[in-house]
Design a protein around this motif. Structure first.
Motif, PDB file in Angstrom:
ATOM      1  N   SER A  27       0.832  -1.196   0.000  1.00  0.00           N
ATOM      2  CA  SER A  27       0.000   0.000   0.000  1.00  0.00           C
ATOM      3  C   SER A  27       0.865   1.244   0.000  1.00  0.00           C
ATOM      4  O   SER A  27       2.098   1.170   0.057  1.00  0.00           O
ATOM      5  N   ASN A  28       0.226   2.422  -0.055  1.00  0.00           N
ATOM      6  CA  ASN A  28       0.924   3.709  -0.111  1.00  0.00           C
ATOM      7  C   ASN A  28       1.875   3.782  -1.302  1.00  0.00           C
ATOM      8  O   ASN A  28       3.022   4.198  -1.169  1.00  0.00           O
ATOM      9  N   ASN A  29       1.363   3.353  -2.468  1.00  0.00           N
ATOM     10  CA  ASN A  29       2.085   3.471  -3.733  1.00  0.00           C
ATOM     11  C   ASN A  29       3.524   2.969  -3.616  1.00  0.00           C
ATOM     12  O   ASN A  29       4.481   3.723  -3.804  1.00  0.00           O
ATOM     13  N   PRO A  30       3.716   1.690  -3.313  1.00  0.00           N
ATOM     14  CA  PRO A  30       5.081   1.177  -3.113  1.00  0.00           C
ATOM     15  C   PRO A  30       5.948   1.350  -4.354  1.00  0.00           C
ATOM     16  O   PRO A  30       5.512   1.075  -5.476  1.00  0.00           O
ATOM     17  N   PRO A  31       7.186   1.810  -4.155  1.00  0.00           N
ATOM     18  CA  PRO A  31       8.106   1.969  -5.284  1.00  0.00           C
ATOM     19  C   PRO A  31       8.710   0.637  -5.686  1.00  0.00           C
ATOM     20  O   PRO A  31       8.588  -0.363  -4.978  1.00  0.00           O
ATOM     21  N   ASP A  32       9.384   0.627  -6.819  1.00  0.00           N
ATOM     22  CA  ASP A  32      10.119  -0.550  -7.270  1.00  0.00           C
ATOM     23  C   ASP A  32      11.384  -0.649  -6.414  1.00  0.00           C
ATOM     24  O   ASP A  32      12.284   0.191  -6.538  1.00  0.00           O
ATOM     25  N   PRO A  33      11.488  -1.642  -5.539  1.00  0.00           N
ATOM     26  CA  PRO A  33      12.644  -1.689  -4.633  1.00  0.00           C
ATOM     27  C   PRO A  33      13.964  -1.865  -5.362  1.00  0.00           C
ATOM     28  O   PRO A  33      14.991  -1.353  -4.922  1.00  0.00           O
ATOM     29  N   ALA A  34      13.962  -2.576  -6.493  1.00  0.00           N
ATOM     30  CA  ALA A  34      15.205  -2.761  -7.247  1.00  0.00           C
ATOM     31  C   ALA A  34      15.701  -1.431  -7.799  1.00  0.00           C
ATOM     32  O   ALA A  34      16.914  -1.170  -7.842  1.00  0.00           O
ATOM     33  N   ALA A  35      14.781  -0.563  -8.208  1.00  0.00           N
ATOM     34  CA  ALA A  35      15.167   0.755  -8.711  1.00  0.00           C
ATOM     35  C   ALA A  35      15.744   1.602  -7.585  1.00  0.00           C
ATOM     36  O   ALA A  35      16.721   2.340  -7.782  1.00  0.00           O
TER      37      ALA A  35
END
Length: 397
Positions: A52-60
């Motif tokens: 939730s809360n617009n999760p970012p791409d963790p690899a990026a």
């Protein structure tokens, strides 16, 4: 303290009871299990809400910052009751594929995760499970499911004020630490100007009575009348004294078991913490050899553009992932240098660039970091967007 938005986007699933197995015997069978990172990475892992809360791409984020670990939040009891682990109270861990996919992506990029249990809001497993052993069995399911090498106990309201529930949580942490050799265990609690409040000192006393010593006790010095880095380092110093007096540690041991968990940008209580504040606290943490430096959360480590929703952006001038770079530095990494090229429309940012060696009167307008800024009063050497609060951000130019 943490006014965290638990706006989960997954439907509740039925939990299948699992048998608690140790990390040593079961980690290899967990999907995507990987070798542990060195503890400095778990000690620096910033919080990330994976659903939730617009999760970012963790690899990026990893590629842009050098950060290798994230603190995934939060494991709670089911909203409908019971002693089985869920994500955000709604998504059963036993049936999860979404978070497992996020973990797989992080591990595929050479990183790893810790999982945080508790947080602000929702019902915690320490409140619903039967005793410390029952609570530990529920958390062991999470360790087994994801092959975890680290876990965080984020002990906040209202559970924080429930002595029996806190006993279940700390007792469970102690059992998990014993049954999963090498497991990195952090305990996070609200912070005050005195270090922590009365319930925090009771938590320390209960830990001592159990004979339980986690890798660190961390405070959250925000949402409590804090004003920039100086108030936070003062709180950390006060907490250091509490660790010595309540746990009987000497100064070096207290610092080594102490942690900082901050909030980037605008806090839920409208306090502001800028990049310069993070740098000051990081300098304090490294010079005093603190055991942890993290923040809440990566989801909002970006500037606000189309929204000012405090759950998904910081409400301060920044580039994406500026604050995550500080946790990577704490772990000993040197974040990659990024170059941003911008095209400025004709006639925009026509005012002079801010200069550190120029004195400005109130009403003066300058450009800095792609924004126009107006001085509230006379100023010299105060960076626009910095902790002094001198400059009004007029927006991008």
């Amino acid at each position: 303290m943490h006014r965290r938005k638990l706006a989960s986007i997954l439907a509740a699933a039925t939990v299948a009871a699992g048998t608690a197995l140790t990390l040593v015997t079961h980690a290899g069978a967990a999907a995507g299990a990987t070798a542990a990172l060195s503890n400095n990475w778990y000690a620096s892992a910033p919080y990330l809400m994976p659903q939730s809360n617009n999760p970012p791409d963790p690899a990026a984020v990893m590629a842009a910052t050098g950060q290798k670990a994230f603190q995934l939040a939060f494991i709670l009891a089911p909203d409908g009751g019971g002693c089985s682990p869920t994500w955000d109270g709604t998504s059963a861990v036993s049936a999860d594929t979404t978070v497992a996919g996020v973990i797989g992506k992080i591990r595929g990029a050479g990183g790893d995760v810790s999982v945080s249990v508790g947080g602000y809001g929702g019902t915690k497993l320490g409140q619903t499970c039967s005793g410390a052993s029952g609570t530990a069995a529920a958390y062991q399911q999470v360790i087994d499911k994801y092959g975890l090498h680290a876990i965080d106990f984020d002990l906040e309201e209202p559970e924080y004020e429930n002595d029996a529930a806190i006993g279940n949580e700390l007792g469970a942490a102690q059992i998990l630490q014993r049954d999963n050799p090498g497991l990195f265990v952090s305990v996070t609690m609200p912070g005050t100007s005195a270090g922590t409040g009365w319930f925090g000192t009771q938590l320390l006393d209960k830990s001592k009575s159990l004979g339980f010593t986690p890798d660190n006790f961390s405070i959250m010095p925000f949402d409590g009348g804090f004003d920039g880095a100086s108030s936070q380092t003062s709180a950390l110093e006060a907490f250091h004294s509490l660790l010595m007096s309540h746990l009987g540690w000497d100064s070096a041991a207290a610092y080594a078991h102490e942690g900082f968990s901050g909030m980037n940008g605008k806090s839920d209580a409208a306090e502001y913490f800028y990049q310069a504040d993070f740098q000051t606290v990081l300098d304090y943490a490294t010079s005093h050899h603190l055991g942890r430096f993290t923040f809440w959360p990566v989801n909002r480590d970006r500037a606000c553009t189309t929204t000012t929703d405090n759950g998904v952006c910081s409400n301060v001038s920044q580039s994406d992932w500026d604050f995550t770079k500080f946790t990577a530095k704490f772990a000993g990494a040197t974040p990659p240098t990024t170059t941003t090229t911008t095209t400025t429309p004709a006639g925009s940012c026509a005012v002079a660039a801010w200069s550190a060696t120029t004195a400005y009167n109130g009403g003066a307008v300058v450009s800095y970091d792609g924004h126009a800024w107006t001085a509230k009063w006379w100023t010299y050497g105060d960076i626009p967007g910095g902790g002094a609060g001198v400059w009004i951000d007029n927006g991008a130019c």
